[in-house]
Enzyme design. Structure first.
Site, PDB file in Angstrom:
ATOM      1  CG  ASP A 276      -0.498  -0.106   2.396  1.00 13.72           C
ATOM      2  OD1 ASP A 276       0.753  -0.767   2.738  1.00 13.72           O
ATOM      3  OD2 ASP A 276      -0.730   0.730   3.365  1.00 13.72           O
TER       4      ASP A 276
ATOM      5  CD  GLU B 107       4.079   0.782   6.690  1.00 12.60           C
ATOM      6  OE1 GLU B 107       4.879   1.086   7.463  1.00 12.60           O
ATOM      7  OE2 GLU B 107       3.792   1.649   5.947  1.00 12.60           O
TER       8      GLU B 107
END
Length: 385
Positions: free
Chosen positions: A74, A136
């Site tokens: 991400d 994350e």
């Protein structure tokens, strides 16, 4: 299937706009197919609504002791940022590769994917694993379930290299962290009748003042050995945004803010968090005693354990061998390395790029850093073989 270069893989990864609020499945689908095309079986761990997935894979002998290359898929949003090129296309100019995630951390992901495919093609005597998480950027929430799933599917690795941008310097410690969304509920009355109402803003300020007082106490205390390695050399608690109120002459019905804590490895994160929760509970009880509608609601939105420097740990020894640099460092931001360590892995941080470029408009990684990461992976493969 043709074997892609690290740069070609990076181009593919950046093309997927895997902002944390969106699905990452297009990237995972592509990667799963690419690995399968090179004879590598990968495994997914889905999130609860099956809109995102982590991916992990193993190459080499089916034994414990693998080196694990860990990254996240991400990226942060580009909304409101003034980019001079398309953030979802890698653009090279002036010795830099621009694009969202080139630095944090699809540059490392691309190198790790390249290394896994090369390891499969050339063979290795010590196994290599890859582990790519989701979410994350919103609190490292995707890694713990991925790590748990890995241990039920793959032989356990012995050294984890988390490739957050460190300019290829070895990072052996980082602060832990946690955060709470706070909603203070008040009771609206005209401000001329202040004692009959409850101002959520004024009561929320009591919690913020508690945070100020706690910071002052921490900073005036003697420095602890591990804390002294960091900048700043102590645990910090912080409120960055606050919302609430209807009008200047009405007691606020609501006040919302977030509390962030960054905790050194020799402080107890859970204990500090528990102290804040207890203070919020005291305020909640006091407000409810005045008006049953009032109170305090907490929602813990992330929790990341600190990475504690290991005494000659396997991961540190490996990276020292690969880089030839005995120097170690610590950082004040959190990573998934602490979560791997908490699960019983030896872990360090070492990756290409500069953290100062992460999350910025025109995010970039220096070509020289990307090439240094490539050389690191080539030497790793030589070591594993």
């Amino acid at each position: 299937m043709d074997e892609l270069t690290p740069r070609q893989i990076l181009d593919r990864l950046v093309n997927f706009p895997t902002v944390s609020r969106r699905s990452n499945l297009d990237l995972i689908d592509w990667l799963e197919g690419y690995l399968a095309g090179h004879g590598i079986e990968s495994h997914r761990h889905w999130n609860e609504d099956r809109q995102k997935a982590a991916l992990f894979a193993h190459v080499g002998p089916w034994v414990e002791g693998a080196v694990v290359l860990s990254g996240h898929t991400d990226v942060v949003p580009v909304d409101g940022q003034d980019w001079t090129s398309d953030p979802w296309v890698v653009t090279e100019r002036d010795g830099r590769l621009f694009g969202r995630g080139t630095c944090d951390m699809k540059g490392y992901d691309a190198l790790a994917i390249w290394a896994l495919v090369r390891a499969k093609a050339q063979g290795v005597n010590r196994p290599l694993q890859i582990a790519l998480s989701y979410d994350e950027e919103i609190g490292c929430t995707g890694a713990p379930p991925m790590i748990a799933a890995m241990q039920g599917v793959l032989p356990k690795g012995s050294a984890v290299i988390v490739g957050e941008p460190s300019r290829m310097k070895l990072i052996t410690g980082h602060k832990g962290g946690t955060g709470y969304h706070v909603h203070v509920k008040g009771y609206e009355v005209h401000s001329s009748l202040l004692p009959q109402g409850v101002s959520a803003i004024m009561e929320g300020a009591r919690l913020i003042q508690w945070i100020n007082d706690r910071n002052a106490a921490i900073q005036s205390a003697p420095r602890k050995p591990l804390g002294a390695l960091f900048d700043p050399p102590f645990t910090t608690l912080h409120v960055g945004m606050i919302q609430g109120g209807t009008a200047h002459n009405i007691t606020a019905a609501d006040c919302r803010f977030a509390v962030e804590m960054r905790v050194t490895p020799d402080d107890d994160l859970d204990s500090i968090a528990a102290d804040f929760v207890a203070e919020a509970a005291r305020l909640d009880a006091a407000l409810k005693a005045r008006r049953p509608e009032a109170g305090v609601i907490l929602d813990r939105f992330f929790g990341v354990p600190a990475l504690k420097p290991e005494d000659h740990g396997p991961a540190e020894a490996l990276v020292v061998c690969l880089t030839g640099d005995n120097a170690t460092g610590v950082v004040s931001y959190g990573t998934e390395a602490g979560q791997f360590q908490e699960a019983g892995y030896s872990a360090v941080v070492c990756g290409p790029g500069d953290i100062a470029q992460a999350h910025q408009a025109d995010e970039y990684i220096d070509v020289a850093q990307f090439e240094a990461g490539h050389r690191f992976m080539q030497k790793l493969l030589e070591t594993l073989a």
